[in-house]
Design a protein around this motif. Structure first.
Motif, short mmCIF file in Angstrom:
data_model
loop_
_atom_site.label_atom_id
_atom_site.label_comp_id
_atom_site.label_asym_id
_atom_site.label_seq_id
_atom_site.Cartn_x
_atom_site.Cartn_y
_atom_site.Cartn_z
N ARG A 191 0.85 -1.18 0.00
CA ARG A 191 0.00 0.00 0.00
C ARG A 191 0.89 1.23 0.00
O ARG A 191 1.83 1.31 0.80
CB ARG A 191 -0.86 0.03 1.25
CG ARG A 191 -1.86 -1.07 1.34
CD ARG A 191 -3.28 -0.56 1.11
NE ARG A 191 -4.19 -1.69 0.94
CZ ARG A 191 -4.44 -2.30 -0.23
NH1 ARG A 191 -3.88 -1.86 -1.34
NH2 ARG A 191 -5.26 -3.32 -0.30
N PRO A 192 0.62 2.18 -0.87
CA PRO A 192 1.47 3.39 -0.87
C PRO A 192 1.18 4.26 0.35
O PRO A 192 0.08 4.23 0.90
CB PRO A 192 1.05 4.10 -2.16
CG PRO A 192 -0.33 3.62 -2.43
CD PRO A 192 -0.40 2.22 -1.90
N ASP A 193 2.19 5.01 0.79
CA ASP A 193 1.96 5.99 1.85
C ASP A 193 1.13 7.15 1.31
O ASP A 193 0.38 7.79 2.05
CB ASP A 193 3.30 6.54 2.37
CG ASP A 193 4.18 5.44 2.95
OD1 ASP A 193 3.60 4.41 3.36
OD2 ASP A 193 5.41 5.61 2.99
N ALA A 194 1.30 7.42 0.02
CA ALA A 194 0.52 8.47 -0.61
C ALA A 194 0.45 8.17 -2.10
O ALA A 194 1.24 7.38 -2.62
CB ALA A 194 1.16 9.84 -0.38
N GLY A 195 -0.49 8.82 -2.77
CA GLY A 195 -0.58 8.66 -4.21
C GLY A 195 -1.62 7.65 -4.62
O GLY A 195 -2.23 6.99 -3.78
N CYS A 196 -1.86 7.56 -5.95
CA CYS A 196 -2.86 6.61 -6.41
C CYS A 196 -2.45 5.98 -7.73
O CYS A 196 -1.55 6.44 -8.43
CB CYS A 196 -4.23 7.23 -6.49
SG CYS A 196 -4.21 8.95 -6.94
N VAL A 197 -3.14 4.90 -8.04
CA VAL A 197 -2.84 4.09 -9.22
C VAL A 197 -4.12 3.92 -10.03
O VAL A 197 -5.19 3.68 -9.47
CB VAL A 197 -2.31 2.69 -8.79
CG1 VAL A 197 -2.00 1.84 -10.01
CG2 VAL A 197 -1.10 2.82 -7.89
N TRP A 198 -4.01 4.07 -11.34
CA TRP A 198 -5.14 3.81 -12.22
C TRP A 198 -4.82 2.70 -13.21
O TRP A 198 -3.70 2.62 -13.72
CB TRP A 198 -5.49 5.05 -13.06
CG TRP A 198 -6.29 6.09 -12.36
CD1 TRP A 198 -7.66 6.16 -12.31
CD2 TRP A 198 -5.80 7.22 -11.66
NE1 TRP A 198 -8.05 7.26 -11.59
CE2 TRP A 198 -6.93 7.93 -11.18
CE3 TRP A 198 -4.53 7.70 -11.36
CZ2 TRP A 198 -6.82 9.10 -10.43
CZ3 TRP A 198 -4.42 8.86 -10.61
CH2 TRP A 198 -5.55 9.54 -10.16
N LEU A 199 -5.82 1.87 -13.45
CA LEU A 199 -5.74 0.93 -14.57
C LEU A 199 -6.77 1.39 -15.57
O LEU A 199 -7.97 1.40 -15.25
CB LEU A 199 -6.06 -0.49 -14.11
CG LEU A 199 -4.89 -1.34 -13.62
CD1 LEU A 199 -5.38 -2.64 -13.05
CD2 LEU A 199 -3.89 -1.59 -14.74
N ALA A 200 -6.31 1.77 -16.76
CA ALA A 200 -7.19 2.42 -17.73
C ALA A 200 -7.88 3.59 -17.02
O ALA A 200 -7.20 4.43 -16.46
CB ALA A 200 -8.18 1.44 -18.33
N ASP A 201 -9.24 3.60 -16.96
CA ASP A 201 -9.92 4.75 -16.36
C ASP A 201 -10.27 4.51 -14.91
O ASP A 201 -10.92 5.32 -14.28
CB ASP A 201 -11.22 5.05 -17.11
CG ASP A 201 -10.95 5.26 -18.57
OD1 ASP A 201 -9.84 5.72 -18.87
OD2 ASP A 201 -11.84 4.94 -19.39
N ARG A 202 -9.83 3.37 -14.38
CA ARG A 202 -10.36 2.99 -13.08
C ARG A 202 -9.29 3.17 -12.01
O ARG A 202 -8.16 2.74 -12.17
CB ARG A 202 -10.77 1.53 -13.17
CG ARG A 202 -11.41 1.07 -11.92
CD ARG A 202 -12.32 -0.09 -12.17
NE ARG A 202 -12.69 -0.56 -10.86
CZ ARG A 202 -13.19 -1.72 -10.60
NH1 ARG A 202 -13.40 -2.57 -11.59
NH2 ARG A 202 -13.49 -2.06 -9.37
N GLU A 203 -9.69 3.82 -10.92
CA GLU A 203 -8.73 3.94 -9.83
C GLU A 203 -8.68 2.63 -9.06
O GLU A 203 -9.71 2.08 -8.67
CB GLU A 203 -9.09 5.08 -8.88
CG GLU A 203 -7.87 5.38 -8.05
CD GLU A 203 -8.10 6.30 -6.86
OE1 GLU A 203 -8.99 7.13 -6.90
OE2 GLU A 203 -7.33 6.14 -5.90
N VAL A 204 -7.47 2.08 -8.86
CA VAL A 204 -7.35 0.77 -8.25
C VAL A 204 -6.53 0.81 -6.97
O VAL A 204 -6.16 -0.23 -6.44
CB VAL A 204 -6.72 -0.26 -9.22
CG1 VAL A 204 -7.62 -0.46 -10.44
CG2 VAL A 204 -5.33 0.19 -9.64
N THR A 205 -6.27 2.01 -6.46
CA THR A 205 -5.36 2.13 -5.31
C THR A 205 -5.79 1.25 -4.14
O THR A 205 -4.97 0.72 -3.41
CB THR A 205 -5.30 3.60 -4.84
OG1 THR A 205 -5.24 4.43 -5.99
CG2 THR A 205 -4.08 3.83 -3.97
#
Ligand SMILES: Nc1ncnc2c1ncn2[C@@H]1O[C@H](COP(=O)(O)OP(=O)(O)OP(=O)(O)O)[C@@H](O)[C@H]1O
Ligand SMILES: [Mg+2]
Lengths: 316, 250, 318
Positions: B55-69
């Motif tokens: 799990r990140p301490d901060a930030g986010c991840v997207w797969l295509a248009d979907r946020e998957v953080t």
């Protein structure tokens, strides 16, 4: 198409079931009710060990609390009988449902953790049920509860007859074995085996590993509950001791004794355990003095359990 | 180009060690994006953040248009994210073919099937064999994975990742420890796969990186110090001193 | 460890007594759990035999006291015998298990439990060994509100507090203690730094066994000294560790106090509480059952919220 190796083989299982059937037959003919009862007990514990092998040997999860499900099955029969509900058609489904429900809840909580945690938590929840049963004074508390009537199946057959009872155990054990052998070879079973081998890889492939394990744990708990139903009927008695952690440890010992993950190994282990216990108990009341060190040596020296030993002998 | 995988402002520290700091990254369809950096720069950590293992301490991840953080590893895998590990990770008690068949099974119908034997099943084994053929290791199909040589295991891992039919493939040093011959074959395979998916390639072999990459991002101490086309990165003085310089001294 | 007091209503004086009982149980559990949690933390070994060490401590204390009449001698003999037992078990069994699976560790140490329990039963018989207190300790401290508190339980609380403080002092103030904490955090790393983790482990095992044996001696007079007495304590210590967090001594203390208080207060007051909701007959059934389950429900809640335990040094689900 090239052949793929799967764990589909039944190995020694056919021989094993033939031997058990012969043992029941000869007990009927010559040895008498005591041995029929002993054989029934061995088959019932074999069923519980078989169920445990699915979790420990196939899925790689060390549950040290499986006696709890045995107890839930047995207590369901006892409590229903105490309230005058003696029909097996009602008792058994409720008992199976109850064990499944307990296994589902305990499994869902325990599977949030791994390794040593999992062992301690399954042990702790089993101990919780043990104490809960102890405090059920309405149902005998720590003295246990006598069951006056075995489960009744109307006119079909009567479990009161020792032979019928033994053969019922035999059929249930055989069917359970066949069921689990199929499950292990199925797609579902392959996921369990894969996750035992390398959980991280299976997750990365897209498998929700915990969900598969929970299903396996619940199935296993249900079958252990069925063993409890049979045990209550055999002894016509239920007591908290059915759920003691010693019983859980013994079930684990049977699984390892026979050989992990082969399913029929668990059956061999259970028979070996019951027979050795019986033989040692005749010589001395302090049989644990022998069995304890035996268990230690088995772990330290024996690899692959009795099945491994037999297969090695067979290969020579 | 369509962005298949994107990360914004990713950060992760282990105690005092900063493994990723305010990191932006994107992988587009049809592109091989190389992530390079010296040992301990944080490359594996970034892959673990992207795949959901950490799990990140901060930030986010997207797969295509979907946020998957917030999604777990297996959920991201289901959305088309596959990866290989720096230390080969296969099912060592299974045969090579079964390893790939399990990967196919993960994306072909439900695995909650309890009665029908999983094998033989041509719906799983035929495509599995096809992938092995593509990588030139169909001869190993019946070998237990535990008996594979190191380079063969790397190829098997790639085969398993491909069996997931990923949109995005994360590769953690696929060439480390493989023989030269196998490396050439792998480079060829990866180049040919470019059209089918986006790839994030972590690799120390600079030859391979410059042959394959459409874009290169350089990571040092968890920070991006340069990002751009291979020629731009090669010319970047910061990169030369911080990274390529070291490489030449070795 | 049943409480001697039964409350009829939530009387503040009784509440004080029960709180003291809870703390006393908690401190006993802490003495057992602290060694166990460090042993897990350092070598990832699950040792079911820690419970029999507690039992042997109680037996050694009881027989020493019966034969010599000296409580001090008994209090010294118990931890020494327990430490020796712990180290002998390591030599004979545990050291072969470090690199083995958890399943192997469970089974082999289960074998140890079976053997030691049975050996004690063979030597001392199945009945409980008498462990009477000397007359000098057979008094109770009067408390405001008309109740009183037995001196021996105060001794347990005092002894538990002193040992807990000593343990934290050693762990946080000495070099060896610092190494132990580091090892419980990441033993491999320490090994790479050239520390002899194996020796450190033996030190922890010996000290942990001594603490458990001493706890057995303290518990002897209020608990039946009989074969298998360590098994329940072992499982309670597991609940403590799971609740508090693996490998953390602070966690063990927090978990132990929580478990001690929840168990004691649950047994004392839960039935009355249930009576306000259910008819008396039903409440008399449900209340005790619920009370006996309370600590496990506590553990379940902790698992739901923080699967790694309240104060874990590492994540349980890695
Ligand atoms: N789980 C962890 N706990 C503590 N520190 C970690 C952990 N994982 C990585 N680190 C540290 O974070 C830093 C980055 O590690 P990472 O493995 O991401 O580097 P890398 O770029 O992949 O290196 P390499 O080229 O050697 O594979 C290193 O200093 C490493 O020691
Ligand atoms: Mg790396």
């Amino acid at each position: 198409m090239s052949a793929v190796r799967t764990r589909g083989g039944h190995g020694l299982a056919p021989l094993l079931f033939v031997l058990i059937a012969l043992a029941i037959l000869s007990a009927e003919l010559w040895a008498g009710p005591y041995y029929l009862k002993l054989l029934s007990r061995a088959m019932i514990l074999a069923l519980a060990a078989l169920a445990l092998d699915l979790v420990v040997g196939v899925a790689g999860l060390v549950s040290l609390g499986h006696a709890a499900f045995l107890g839930v099955g047995a207590y369901t029969v006892g409590i229903l009988a105490e309230h005058g509900i003696t029909s097996g058609w009602i008792q058994w489904p409720i008992a199976l449902f109850a064990s499944a429900a307990f296994a589902l809840v305990i499994g869902a909580l325990s599977l949030r953790t791994r390794g040593v945690h999992f062992i301690m938590i399954t042990l702790a929840f089993a101990q919780m049920l043990y104490y809960a049963a102890n405090s059920l004074s309405r149902y005998g508390g720590d003295d246990g509860l006598t069951i006056w009537n075995r489960s009744e199946f109307a006119t079909f057959f009567s479990l009161a007859d020792r032979s019928t009872f033994a053969w019922t155990c035999f059929v249930i054990l055989l069917l359970s074995y066949l069921l689990l052998a199929r499950v292990v070879a199925s797609r579902f079973g392959r996921v369990l085996r894969g996750a035992k081998d390398n959980e991280r890889r299976m997750e990365a492939l897209g498998y929700p590993v915990a969900r598969f394990r929970l299903v396996a744990f619940t199935l296993s708990g249900t079958l252990a509950g069925l063993a409890g139903v049979l045990l209550a009927n055999l002894t016509e008695f239920v007591a908290p001791a059915y759920m003691s952690w010693h019983r859980s440890g013994e079930l684990l010992a049977m699984v390892v004794l026979g050989g992990l993950g082969s399913l029929y190994g668990a059956i061999i282990g259970a028979f070996f355990f019951v027979l050795v216990e019986e033989a040692l108990a005749r010589i001395t009341t302090h049989w644990a003095l022998v069995f304890g060190p035996f268990l230690i040596l088995l772990v330290l020296l024996g690899r692959g359990g009795l099945v491994g030993l037999l297969e090695n002998l067979g290969r020579r | 180009m369509r962005v298949l995988l994107a990360a914004k402002g990713l950060a992760k520290s282990f105690g005092a060690v900063v493994a990723a700091a305010d990191l932006d990254l994107a992988v587009e369809a049809g592109e091989i994006h190389a992530l390079i950096g010296p040992n301990g720069a944080g490359k594996t950590t970034v892959l673990r953040l992207l795949s959901g293992e950490l799990r990140p301490d901060a930030g986010c991840v997207w797969l295509a248009d979907r946020e998957v953080t917030a999604l777990a590893v297996h959920e991201r895998a289901r959305l088309g994210l596959a990866r290989t590990f720096q230390h080969s990770s296969v099912l060592s008690s299974f045969s090579v073919l079964e390893n790939v068949a399990v990967a196919i099974q993960a994306h072909a119908g439900s695995s909650f099937r309890f009665f029908k034997p999983a094998s033989p099943d041509p719906r799983l084994e035929e495509p599995a064999l096809a992938i092995l053929e593509r990588l030139g290791i169909e001869g190993l199909a019946d070998r237990p994975a535990a008996a594979l040589a190191h380079g063969e295991r790397r190829l098997l891992e790639l085969a398993m990742a491909l069996a997931c039919r990923p949109q995005v493939l994360l590769l953690d040093e696929p060439l480390a420890g493989v023989s030269n011959k196998e490396a050439q074959r792998l480079i060829g395979v990866l180049a040919a796969l470019r059209a089918e998916m986006g790839m994030l390639l972590v690799e120390h072999d600079m030859d391979a990186v410059f042959r394959l990459a459409d874009r290169i991002t350089v990571l040092v101490n968890g920070r991006v110090i340069a990002s751009g086309s291979p020629s731009a990165v090669r010319a970047d003085p910061l990169v030369r001193s911080a990274y390529l310089g070291e490489e030449e001294e070795l | 460890m049943k409480s001697e007091y039964r409350a009829t209503a939530l009387d503040p004086a009784l509440l004080v007594v029960q709180l003291l009982n809870g703390v006393q149980l908690g401190l006993l559990l802490f003495l057992v759990a602290s060694g166990l949690t460090l042993v897990f933390g350092i070598l990832d070994v699950i040792n079911l035999a820690h419970g029999v060490v507690f039992m042997v401590g109680a037996y050694v204390a009881a027989s020493t006291f019966l034969h010599s009449g000296s409580l001090l001698l008994a209090a010294a003999a118990a931890p020494i015998a327990a430490a020796l037992l712990g180290l002998v078990l390591d030599r004979l069994v545990l050291r072969f298990l470090y690199e083995r699976s958890h399943l192997d560790q469970v089974l082999a140490t289960f074998g140890v439990v079976l053997f030691v329990d049975e050996a004690v039963r063979t030597l001392f018989g199945p009945a409980a060994l008498p462990f009477p207190l000397p007359a000098s300790l057979e008094w109770s401290l009067p408390l405001p509100g008309g109740t009183s508190y037995p001196a021996w339980r105060l001794v347990i609380i005092a002894g538990g507090l002193v040992l807990a403080a000593g343990l934290f002092g050693i762990l946080h103030r000495t070099r060896a203690g610092m190494l132990v904490r580091a090892a419980a955090n990441d033993a491999r790393m320490l090994e790479m730094l050239g520390v002899d983790v194996r020796r450190l482990f033996l030190l922890v095992l010996g000290a942990g066994s001594a603490l458990a044996g001493f706890a057995g001696a303290l518990a002897g007079p209020i608990m039946a000294v009989q074969p298998g007495m360590g098994d329940n304590v072992l499982i309670l210590a597991f609940v403590v560790i799971v609740t508090g967090g693996m490998g953390s001594v602070q966690g063990a203390l927090l978990g132990a106090l929580l478990v001690g208080l929840v168990d004691t207060l649950g047994r004392a007051f839960l039935t009355d509480l249930v009576r306000t909701l259910l008819p008396p007959a039903a409440a008399n059934e449900v209340g005790p059952a619920l009370a006996s389950m309370a600590i496990y429900l506590l553990m379940a809640i902790v698992l739901l919220i923080r699967p790694q335990g309240l104060l874990s040094v590492r994540r349980a689900a890695r």
